[in-house]
Design a protein around this motif. Structure first.
Motif, PDB file in Angstrom:
ATOM      1  N   ASN A 143      27.366  98.657 112.576  1.00  0.00           N
ATOM      2  CA  ASN A 143      26.793  99.962 112.950  1.00  0.00           C
ATOM      3  C   ASN A 143      26.458 100.021 114.431  1.00  0.00           C
ATOM      4  O   ASN A 143      25.434 100.442 114.937  1.00  0.00           O
ATOM      5  N   LYS A 190      30.261 105.278 108.111  1.00  0.00           N
ATOM      6  CA  LYS A 190      29.608 105.057 107.252  1.00  0.00           C
ATOM      7  C   LYS A 190      30.004 103.910 106.201  1.00  0.00           C
ATOM      8  O   LYS A 190      29.316 103.426 105.571  1.00  0.00           O
ATOM      9  N   PRO A 217      24.167 106.678 110.664  1.00  0.00           N
ATOM     10  CA  PRO A 217      23.087 106.061 110.046  1.00  0.00           C
ATOM     11  C   PRO A 217      22.320 105.642 111.537  1.00  0.00           C
ATOM     12  O   PRO A 217      23.026 105.040 112.429  1.00  0.00           O
ATOM     13  N   THR A 257      15.798 105.580 103.728  1.00  0.00           N
ATOM     14  CA  THR A 257      16.735 106.153 104.831  1.00  0.00           C
ATOM     15  C   THR A 257      16.016 106.604 106.006  1.00  0.00           C
ATOM     16  O   THR A 257      16.391 106.507 107.188  1.00  0.00           O
ATOM     17  N   SER A 290      16.471 114.647 112.659  1.00  0.00           N
ATOM     18  CA  SER A 290      17.848 113.836 112.589  1.00  0.00           C
ATOM     19  C   SER A 290      18.457 113.890 114.101  1.00  0.00           C
ATOM     20  O   SER A 290      18.676 112.898 114.554  1.00  0.00           O
TER      21      SER A 290
END
Lengths: 180, 464
Positions: free
Chosen positions: A14, A57, B36, B405, B444
């Motif tokens: 990531n 992802k 992410p 998350t 976000s």
């Protein structure tokens, strides 16, 4: 400059820099795939964005850097299918016999590659959604009719007739442009 | 001639690598915003910090409860057993210094002929009945042996009065503590208890001496009681050596009672406490958002499409602390909500707007943004409950959780609970509560941060 393997490893972690590199390196190729499945630029961008997010992802599902390209293409195809799933109506296409088709080499050579691709893209975009998806899956991605039928949840016969229709449609369009 | 369809396929396949197209430059920013979050060291630290905080807080709660509970257990006062087994040799060898205390005890309480052997169990008021039973058993057993021991004179005996009532306890305690070199006139010192000792010329094995004496008690119930008492005593420093014994004119091999320190850490209780009550509850809530970074957004609305509504389920246990009507409530909570933000994002880019033929005004570009988040938070809730009135409690607490998350969630919590007994084991309650998210969450796109206010109505059932 990062190698493909390093970029892949970075994406697994990531790492934003690796992801940006991956994007810059392959954006035109993968956006081109999206474009083939879309009839507008906006749709192509939506599919592209959604697919790339999925790619980053879930890239951990890929075990080898050499498999990434094929895997991304599958993600894009699936995303495109889902994007158009509600809009696609697989009409009962006619069983007209295809016209004799032969490539007009003279005209093809007169067109430079860029112009030809413009034409091909335009013709693809003009296809109905169902026929365009089936044509792309069969001709460009190499899916078989049973695979297409399973993926699109249609009958195999429908897949074949949609492909037939797509080819006929493209043939007529190209003929109008004197390419065939 | 090839089939026409084959030619079309070949035409496209031959140019398969020429379908490349360049996407819009802004697409990467949109993709990046939805990726992410990068695990920075600080972020990793947050997770570890959260785990550590949860562990620490639970540990503090447990230790606090344990310490309070041990203090309550130590209310059992003590057991005194006085048996005369004079060691004549030792008695001779001890110079009789300062015999006032022992003499006074003897004069006041101990007729010699009755002081052969007596067992006294002293308990706290609530244990008086048990103590009476134990004493009776002891006395019966002792009575059977009394003839054989009668011949031994108890001039060195200290205690004789069988004390079985709590009203007499203080008197007895005063006598007991008077033996030690740290006499206390009123009540025993906090943290000290009355212990049964056996005067032996052995400093190190003071506690073992007690155990040996228990073995000689010849009574199972008594032995258990003594063992329970003995486990907590440590500092028996003033009647466990020859000089102290001599100073008080106490012969060796004599059972005496004295005051000793309590060691609360020595406990046989299991690690997990059995709660007084367990509970389950369901909590609908309304969530409001306090937004920061107003410089970049306006017309914020966090309540679109049911964005205010949330719910939670909880389960846990209640431990009464018996300290000023306090109880400790600990539980697990699962909170779920959907937040749908809608706001105008003001970019730094300015565009001219024509007001009339000669006048322009530069305005910031605004774009309408929406953002949805699904919250699923697992929290540990720790509360102190104060009983304001019967069946009414004021609650102050703290919740710490992870949404998996988003950033960790820390909530300060306060509420008021109304209860109603619905059966002899079940209590139905309703609790109006307010929770404030102490730490901020980020949007976000990092365009703003916000705190949450949660107003909730808990409905729960306690099982005793």
């Amino acid at each position: 400059m990062l190698t493909d393997e390093e970029v892949f490893r970075g994406c697994l972690k990531n790492d934003r820099k690796a992801q940006a590199t991956f994007y810059q390196r392959y954006k035109s190729r993968f956006f081109g795939v999206c474009w083939r499945y879309s009839n507008t630029r906006e749709d192509a961008e939506d599919i592209f964005q959604e697919a790339l997010i999925k790619v980053f992802k879930h890239i951990k599902e890929v075990r080898d850097a050499r498999d990434v390209s094929a895997w991304v293409r599958r993600i894009i195809v699936n995303t495109a299918i889902n994007h158009y799933r509600k809009q696609v109506v697989f009409d009962d296409v006619t069983d007209d016999v295809l016209l004799p088709f032969d490539t007009n080499e003279d005209i093809l050579t007169q067109l430079n590659n860029k112009e030809l691709m413009e034409v091909l893209n335009q013709v693809l975009a003009e296809l109905p959604n169902g026929a365009r998806i089936v044509f792309n899956m069969y001709v460009m991605e190499g899916y078989t009719h049973p695979e297409i039928a399973a993926q699109l949840q249609i009958a195999e016969g429908t897949s074949k007739s949609q492909l037939f229709f797509a080819k006929k449609y493209i043939q007529e369009k190209l003929k109008k442009r004197d390419i065939v | 001639m090839n089939k026409p369809e084959d030619n079309i396929e070949k035409l496209f396949q031959s140019h398969i690598n020429d379908f490349d197209k360049m996407p819009d430059d802004s697409l990467w920013a949109d993709i990046e915003a939805n990726l992410p979050p990068v695990e920075t060291p600080v972020r990793k630290l947050w997770r570890w910090g959260l785990a550590a905080a949860l562990l620490l807080f639970s540990l503090i709660g447990y230790v606090a409860y344990q310490s309070l509970d041990n203090k309550q257990n130590s209310d059992i006062v003590g057991v005194k057993e006085n048996t005369t087994k004079p060691d004549t040799d030792a008695q001779k060898s001890i110079p009789e210094k300062d015999t006032k205390t022992a003499s006074r005890a003897n004069e006041t309480h101990v007729p010699e002929e009755q002081a052969t052997k007596e067992t006294i169990a002293i308990r706290a008021a609530e244990n008086d009945k048990t103590a009476l039973k134990e004493n009776k058993i002891q006395k019966d057993k002792i009575a059977s042996d009394s003839k054989s021991v009668k011949s031994q004179k108890a001039g060195n005996s200290i205690w004789k009065n069988p004390v079985t009532k709590s009203s007499e306890l203080i008197v007895e305690k005063q006598n007991i503590v008077a033996i030690g070199k740290k006499p206390i006139t009123a009540v025993k010192e906090p943290g000290k208890e009355i212990a049964v000792m056996f005067t032996e010329d052995n400093n190190i094995k003071a506690n073992e001496t007690i155990s040996r004496e228990i073995g000689e008690a010849n009574n199972e119930q008594k032995a258990i009681a003594n063992a329970e008492m003995a486990k907590g005593f440590s500092d028996v420093d003033y009647l466990n050596n020859r000089n102290d014994v001599a100073a008080h004119a106490i012969p060796f091999n004599t059972r005496i009672a004295c005051e000793a320190e309590v060691q609360p850490q020595e406990t046989r209780e299991s690690f997990f406490k059995v709660p007084a009550e367990v509970y389950v509850s369901l909590t609908p809530s309304l969530n409001y958002y306090r937004v920061f970074s107003n410089a970049v957004i306006n017309q914020f609305n966090g309540a679109n499409n049911g964005g205010r509504v949330g719910w939670a389920v909880q389960a846990g246990a209640v431990y009464p602390l018996k300290l000023r009507r306090l109880s400790y409530r600990v539980g697990l909570s699962f909170f779920s909500a959907q937040s749908n933000f809608k706001y105008n994002l003001i970019s730094g880019k300015q565009v001219p707007v024509r007001l009339d033929n000669n006048t322009f005004e530069y305005v910031n570009l605004e774009s309408l943004q929406t953002e949805s988040k699904k919250w699923q938070v697992l929290e540990i809730q720790n509360d102190l409950m104060y009983k304001v009135r019967p069946m009414q409690d004021f609650i102050l607490g703290f919740k710490a959780g992870s949404s998996f998350t988003e950033r960790p969630v820390f909530d300060a919590y306060t509420g008021y609970r109304f209860s109603k007994q619905v059966s002899h084991r079940q209590i139905l309650w309703i609790e109006t509560a307010y929770a404030y998210a102490i730490n901020a969450q980020k949007s976000s796109y990092n365009t703003f941060s916000y705190h949450m206010d949660k107003y909730s109505l808990r409905i729960g059932l306690n099982f005793k």
